[in-house]
Design a protein around this motif. Structure first.
Motif, PDB file in Angstrom:
ATOM      1  N   TYR A  32       0.650  -1.354  -0.095  1.00 35.45           N
ATOM      2  CA  TYR A  32       0.090   0.117  -0.013  1.00 35.45           C
ATOM      3  C   TYR A  32       0.920   1.250   0.007  1.00 35.45           C
ATOM      4  O   TYR A  32       1.807   1.206   0.341  1.00 35.45           O
ATOM      5  CB  TYR A  32      -1.131   0.029   1.111  1.00 35.45           C
ATOM      6  N   LEU A  34       0.765   5.816   0.625  1.00 35.34           N
ATOM      7  CA  LEU A  34      -0.185   6.865   1.592  1.00 35.34           C
ATOM      8  C   LEU A  34       0.825   7.925   1.668  1.00 35.34           C
ATOM      9  O   LEU A  34       1.739   8.188   1.283  1.00 35.34           O
ATOM     10  CB  LEU A  34      -0.322   6.248   2.942  1.00 35.34           C
ATOM     11  N   SER A  49      -4.888   6.952   1.483  1.00 38.34           N
ATOM     12  CA  SER A  49      -3.950   5.840   1.009  1.00 38.34           C
ATOM     13  C   SER A  49      -4.456   5.179  -0.025  1.00 38.34           C
ATOM     14  O   SER A  49      -5.556   5.523  -0.421  1.00 38.34           O
ATOM     15  CB  SER A  49      -3.717   4.903   2.158  1.00 38.34           C
ATOM     16  N   ILE A  50      -3.780   4.454  -0.710  1.00 38.64           N
ATOM     17  CA  ILE A  50      -4.242   3.542  -1.684  1.00 38.64           C
ATOM     18  C   ILE A  50      -3.496   2.028  -1.815  1.00 38.64           C
ATOM     19  O   ILE A  50      -2.297   1.995  -1.424  1.00 38.64           O
ATOM     20  CB  ILE A  50      -4.070   4.174  -3.235  1.00 38.64           C
ATOM     21  N   SER A  51      -4.258   0.963  -2.178  1.00 36.30           N
ATOM     22  CA  SER A  51      -3.833  -0.189  -2.181  1.00 36.30           C
ATOM     23  C   SER A  51      -3.008  -0.468  -3.424  1.00 36.30           C
ATOM     24  O   SER A  51      -3.131   0.361  -4.372  1.00 36.30           O
ATOM     25  CB  SER A  51      -4.892  -1.280  -2.397  1.00 36.30           C
TER      26      SER A  51
END
Lengths: 112, 117
Positions: A32, A34, A49-51
């Protein structure tokens, strides 16, 4: 060797315009990414955030884009407000190990 | 609910002296971290812990030792301080996962400013 790089130390934007903060990374093993925001004399606070399996995540005025082929992450703030003036850190982490690495930071100034 | 508390907030040391920075959290968090912030270098991970009794090295562990004897406390020690360790130190903890990404959402303390002369 820094795994996460923010190559622009500072950015100045007019209020109401878009702010684009950029981040490059070298290690694709983290799952992830962020962004944190930091005001002077305070600890950083979580922003968005982002996966690693996604391309985009949006939360209000903040959108994070992930380009895995380019190993590039960006944060868009639209519209920018004077209260957004702060240092922004991008980072990436591993859910398994708990390790979380940040970049050098970009100081954003939003002018009224 | 105090969150993450760092002690002391400010400290001046002479080269070669030793000291311990204390981080305490009252949120029952499993994971705890120590970072240092330096101009142009950003936040660099020193050591971290994923549970009581465990520690792991980060990016810049040399010259520091840590201990996590109790779940709520994470101690950062400097055995022989050097001017290169002049920095602002941040402690953080987490047990929260962002529901979109699974990211560990850290709660940071306010920082400890250390000057080594």
């Amino acid at each position: 060797d820094q795994q996460v790089k923010q190559n622009s130390p500072s950015l100045s934007v007019q209020e109401g315009r878009i702010s684009i903060l950029n981040c490059d990374y070298t290690n694709s093993m983290f799952d992830y990414f962020l962004w944190y925001k930091k005001y002077p004399a305070e600890g950083p606070t979580f922003l968005i955030s982002i996966s690693s399996i996604k391309d985009k995540n949006e939360d209000g005025r903040f959108t994070v884009f992930l380009n895995k082929s380019a190993k590039h992450l960006s944060l868009h703030i639209v519209p920018s407000q004077p209260g957004d003036s702060a240092v922004y850190f991008c980072g990436h982490g591993s859910s398994n190990t708990g390790k979380l690495i940040f970049g050098q930071g970009t100081t954003l100034q939003v002018k009224p | 609910n105090a969150g993450v508390t760092q002690t002391p907030k400010f400290r001046v040391l002479k080269t070669g002296q030793s000291m311990t920075l204390l981080c305490a959290q009252d949120m029952n968090h499993e994971y705890m971290y120590w970072y240092r912030q330096d101009p142009g270098m950003g936040l660099r991970l020193i050591h971290y812990s994923v549970g009581e009794g465990t520690t792991a090295k980060g990016e810049v562990p040399d010259g520091y030792n840590v201990s996590r004897l109790k779940k709520q406390n994470f101690l950062l020690g400097l055995e022989s301080a050097a001017p290169s360790q002049t920095s602002v130190y941040f402690c953080a903890s987490t047990a929260l996962r962002d529901r979109h990404s699974g990211a560990n959402v850290l709660t940071f303390g306010a920082g400890s400013r250390l000057t080594v002369l």
